[in-house]
Design a protein around this motif. Structure first.
Motif: not given
Length: 278
Positions: A267-271
């Motif tokens: 999630k952090i990578i995609l955001i």
């Protein structure tokens, strides 16, 4: 503000949840097989012992990503909607409600996977494809949803306990360090929450396993979870209700670390990737 604090969109929740589900099922499938065989009415050794420890992996591989993806999409959306109407002091109730909505949606995908997987785990000679075909021929598509209510009655209380604890531990950790938790910190919170929830809900898991493995037409196969729990209690006592509790707690504790850690990390990578592309 880190990605952990940012509200994920539908696609990010779907992809992050899918990656998390696939990661945990691949890593810890053997423990799940041991747990299922311990809970089987035939017992551990007659169900296969340690042989064919990866039996039933195919349906899990096909179903884990969409199941987890659907769950987190429903969970994050419900949590966001609830947060708009409820004050922070009542957020645990929002998390409970969001988890229940997520599980109800996810079990529509999970139930057929569970039926085929558990029958493959306790069958020494049949493949997952053969079991799928046999189930549809003898029971119709309804057979793939045998135990759906018992699955819901296991998963909803589990998530009802797990997700508020996970969110609570994350909030405490966040408050103490003055910034959002990282992926590994979320993983530790998830492991603790998962272990606690797994131990408490083991009797429901045993009943669900018995219903899914029961012979067609038997009273157990009817899906009355109260009857099944009572029958287990009369036959095997408290030991029977907590059959497989050690591998279940181990599986879900380790699985919680992988599941929540992978979810937060992806999630952090995609955001952050989305932010750089804006």
């Amino acid at each position: 503000m880190s990605g952990s604090d940012t509200k994920p969109g539908f696609l990010i929740s779907l992809v992050s949840g899918g990656c998390a589900g696939m990661s945990v099922d691949l890593a810890l499938f053997p423990l799940d097989t041991v747990k299922t065989r311990l809970q089987s009415t035939d017992g551990f050794l007659r169900s296969g012992g340690f042989r064919g420890i990866y039996s039933g992996l195919l349906p899990v591989l096909l179903g884990s990503a969409p199941t987890a993806g659907v769950f987190f999409c429903a969970y994050e959306l419900s949590k966001e909607l609830g947060a708009g109407y409820i004050s922070n002091s009542y957020m645990p109730f929002v998390h409970m409600g969001a988890a229940s909505v997520g599980e109800t949606a996810a079990c529509l995908v999970r139930n057929p996977v569970e039926v085929i997987k558990q029958r493959a785990q306790t069958s020494r000679h049949r493949s997952s494809i053969a079991i799928l075909g046999s189930t549809i021929r003898t029971e119709g598509f309804r057979g793939l949803y045998r135990g759906y209510l018992s699955l819901l009655l296991r998963e909803i209380p589990f998530s009802f306990i797990q997700f508020p604890i996970w969110e609570f531990f994350k909030r405490i950790w966040c408050d103490r360090q003055g910034c959002a938790v990282s992926a590994w910190q979320s993983a530790m919170c998830g492991a603790t929450a998962g272990g606690i929830s797994a131990a408490i809900t083991t009797p429901l898991d045993v009943a669900k396993t018995r219903i899914m493995l029961a012979k067609q037409g038997s009273k157990t196969a009817g899906g009355n979870i109260i009857y099944v729990i009572g029958d287990i209690w009369q036959t095997n006592g408290i030991k029977g209700l907590f059959a497989g509790v050690v591998p279940r707690v181990m599986w879900i504790t380790f699985g919680g670390a992988i599941f929540f850690g992978a979810y937060e990390k992806v999630k952090i990578i995609l955001i952050s990737t989305k932010g750089r592309n804006l």
